[in-house]
Design a protein around this motif. Sequence first.
Motif, mmCIF file in Angstrom:
data_model
loop_
_atom_site.group_PDB
_atom_site.id
_atom_site.type_symbol
_atom_site.label_atom_id
_atom_site.label_comp_id
_atom_site.label_asym_id
_atom_site.label_seq_id
_atom_site.Cartn_x
_atom_site.Cartn_y
_atom_site.Cartn_z
ATOM 1 N N ALA A 141 0.880 34.001 -60.921
ATOM 2 C CA ALA A 141 1.392 35.371 -61.003
ATOM 3 C C ALA A 141 2.901 35.375 -61.233
ATOM 4 C CB ALA A 141 1.048 36.126 -59.727
ATOM 5 N N LYS A 142 3.593 34.453 -60.591
ATOM 6 C CA LYS A 142 5.047 34.379 -60.735
ATOM 7 C C LYS A 142 5.430 34.005 -62.172
ATOM 8 C CE LYS A 142 9.438 33.854 -59.477
ATOM 9 N NZ LYS A 142 10.300 34.986 -59.076
ATOM 10 N N GLN A 143 4.637 33.095 -62.737
ATOM 11 C CA GLN A 143 4.928 32.691 -64.112
ATOM 12 C C GLN A 143 4.727 33.857 -65.084
ATOM 13 O OE1 GLN A 143 2.506 29.157 -64.528
ATOM 14 N NE2 GLN A 143 3.689 28.204 -62.880
ATOM 15 N N ASN A 144 3.736 34.676 -64.774
ATOM 16 C CA ASN A 144 3.473 35.833 -65.640
ATOM 17 C C ASN A 144 4.462 36.965 -65.402
ATOM 18 O OD1 ASN A 144 1.296 34.452 -66.674
ATOM 19 N ND2 ASN A 144 -0.140 35.329 -65.181
ATOM 20 N N ASN A 145 4.938 37.050 -64.148
ATOM 21 C CA ASN A 145 5.852 38.146 -63.808
ATOM 22 C C ASN A 145 7.019 37.606 -62.974
ATOM 23 O OD1 ASN A 145 7.157 40.433 -63.049
ATOM 24 N ND2 ASN A 145 5.453 41.310 -61.858
ATOM 25 N N PRO A 146 8.101 37.205 -63.637
ATOM 26 C CA PRO A 146 9.233 36.595 -62.919
ATOM 27 C C PRO A 146 9.895 37.533 -61.909
ATOM 28 C CG PRO A 146 9.441 36.340 -65.316
ATOM 29 C CD PRO A 146 8.340 37.302 -65.074
ATOM 30 N N GLU A 147 9.593 38.809 -61.983
ATOM 31 C CA GLU A 147 10.187 39.766 -61.047
ATOM 32 C C GLU A 147 9.614 39.616 -59.638
ATOM 33 O OE1 GLU A 147 12.558 42.453 -61.888
ATOM 34 O OE2 GLU A 147 12.777 40.883 -63.415
ATOM 35 N N LEU A 148 8.465 39.007 -59.512
ATOM 36 C CA LEU A 148 7.832 38.873 -58.196
ATOM 37 C C LEU A 148 8.699 38.015 -57.269
ATOM 38 C CD1 LEU A 148 4.067 38.289 -59.128
ATOM 39 C CD2 LEU A 148 5.125 40.399 -58.271
ATOM 40 N N ILE A 149 8.722 38.404 -56.012
ATOM 41 C CA ILE A 149 9.478 37.650 -55.006
ATOM 42 C C ILE A 149 8.545 36.605 -54.411
ATOM 43 C CG2 ILE A 149 10.677 37.824 -52.777
ATOM 44 C CD1 ILE A 149 11.237 40.818 -53.587
ATOM 45 N N GLU A 150 9.025 35.370 -54.357
ATOM 46 C CA GLU A 150 8.159 34.293 -53.865
ATOM 47 C C GLU A 150 8.167 34.202 -52.341
ATOM 48 O OE1 GLU A 150 7.898 30.757 -56.995
ATOM 49 O OE2 GLU A 150 9.964 31.321 -56.521
ATOM 50 N N ARG A 151 6.981 33.966 -51.808
ATOM 51 C CA ARG A 151 6.820 33.718 -50.378
ATOM 52 C C ARG A 151 6.345 32.288 -50.175
ATOM 53 N NH1 ARG A 151 2.804 37.172 -51.015
ATOM 54 N NH2 ARG A 151 1.518 35.703 -49.854
#
Lengths: 266, 74, 382
Positions: A231-241
């Motif tokens: 998901a992060k690769q598809n949407n760099p805006e996501l905040i990683e946990r």
Amino acid sequence: MAIDKYMRERFFPHIWCPGCGHGTILNNMLRAVDELQLNQNEMVMVSGIGCSSRISGYVDFHSLHTLHGRALAFATGIKMSQPNLSVICPMGDGDALAIGGNHFIHACRRNMDITAIVMNNRIYGMTGGQYSPLSGSGITATTAPQKTIDREFDITSLSLASGATFVARTTAYHYREITKYIKEALQHPGFSVVEILSQCPTHFGRRNKLGDAPEMLKLYKQNTTRIGSEAKQNNPELIERGIFRQEIAPEYCAEYAELINRVQQG
Amino acid sequence: MAKPKVQGHQIKRSWCKGCGICVAFCPKEVLELDQEQKATPERASQCVGCRTCERMCPDLAIAIELEQDDDATN
Amino acid sequence: MTQRTEFIQGNEVCVNAALYAGLDFFAGYPITPSSEIAETMAKQLPRIGGKFLQMEDEISSICSIIGASLTGHKVMTATSGPGFSLMQETLGFAVMAEIPCVIVDVQRGGPSTGLPTHGSQGDVYQARWGTHGDHAIIALTASNHQDLFSMTVEAFNMAETYRTPVILLMDEITGHTREPVNLPEQGEIPIIGRLRTSVPEGVDYHPYLPREDGRLPMSDFGGKHRYNVTGLYHDMWGFPTTDPNVIHGLIHHLMDKIENHAHEITRYREYYLDDAHTVLISYGCSARTALHVVNSRRRRGEKLGLLELQSLWPFPAELVRAKCAHAHYILVVEMNMGQVVHEVKKAVHEPERVYLANRVDGEFITPTDVRGIMRLIHGRGV
């Protein structure tokens, strides 16, 4: 509840607003302490000033409610003088990274076995909703009626760059992770940073039209993802946990004990 | 694992501030806010004992009592 | 007496005395002219199993010693004017939370960066009123190394006795001067240790409930009593309160425990005061000059005397009033634009007879400077 014994129940209901994420953090932090069966007489909670800081009054540990930004500085003296104690420092984002920023980076660098918990609600709640160095740009706050133009810190990057040896992030929605990461942090023999995104419906949510506490929590679910996820690769805006770093490095108190040995034998 | 038998919801009404988090996130829609804006187990029999309400409650006001409760959930 | 004599700097004397008093935790940040205190601590403390911390600034230095005091250790930090300014907020915390600790200010010229390598006595009022809000404070000082040793030990003793921060006002001149000092054997100077509660585990302990004698027994963090410490107004358990009665009681307690014991805290030396027509009042490095003037004038038969103050706060007003009762005039010798002189004027019956002899150009005030002022007072020109 199993965590009752760690609470000073006479001070409840607590001071925090309805739906404040700080209560959920307290709730699940105490579960971490309970699961580790830590001895309350060996636990010290050191806090600064702000909404976050009131957490120390609610736990039945040795508790020290200090000055704005200075929790880690007081904690350093406690840990250095009595290394057998478990020291937890819950801080707000302004507390830890604005007024306390210098102490924060140096605590990371020193790698003393202290657990720092940054309860990041991106706002100064206690003083009425002024923007913080974690607000980021485009945010409405009482000191930013025309929206913020400030850029924000990334707490985990800052912690990693400053040398913290355990760095993790989660949110008040992901309560299991709160317990898990704090448990890991408490067991980690070095300086730990656990950033927990925490909703402030009263000041941040209301002014920025993010809805009530449940709505804000749903945003944490939507806007975050596990470290390295697809998901992060598809949407760099996501905040990683997740856990960003967990590595063993020389711990300050242990190193100083070595130094004493060396001096006394030399 | 068998579904744990839920004995009841222990809700400290004086601690509850009525934020609605438990209502919103209960997977079985067990909880509601009553007229005084306090959490109440409106459909207690539907509870599966997942403790989401207990763990998410920012007021630390909810405890789920399970049979042979050892509180060993995570 | 098997005393050891050493020829060392005042800053080193301070370290020796702190260790003598039982210090085993020091935190500090480099600043001229106090750095030798940190340097000597860094060398000495590991030898006795004590801890030395170099922190990231003066704020964290005082914060960390307060943390270490709470775990039961005798603690100190040392700095100079700019660092002392940074410490003021936390100094107030130590007052409010009643944490024993010693803060050494080796004074240099100010304001601001001022004169880092030159002596001054400009921080007397900062020691009194640097932190915000009403409060009482203890500040000690000394003019020579032997007294500096005693006053440093006294600072630790008073910190424990009154459960309060104590400020030791040194100055660049005392800090950097080398002169012989007799290092006393253990036991020669009484040491007051931490008063710990005898309340057993499981029984309600009140960290902020004074005993009948006014002292408050402590319990170490990490020990059997878990309580709260805060900078907010708090109740006898240490928990925040806005109860007007509790607030009233606490601020009065914080003032009274110091001000009502001013007579016990007061430290001074006097020279030829019995028949003195002219009374010099001085302290710290300036008192060396004042004593020289008094001694030389006495040899010529002039009736000069010296009251050397070793405790500046609480200000020993009664002592000053009594010692100056028969003086024709009073000359306060200090290296600032006039600080203690105002306290002396408030203390004596005839403030118009109080004069200031000062020097503020970074140079040590000389006997010639003082004699010049005396000539002016006598209307004899410079």
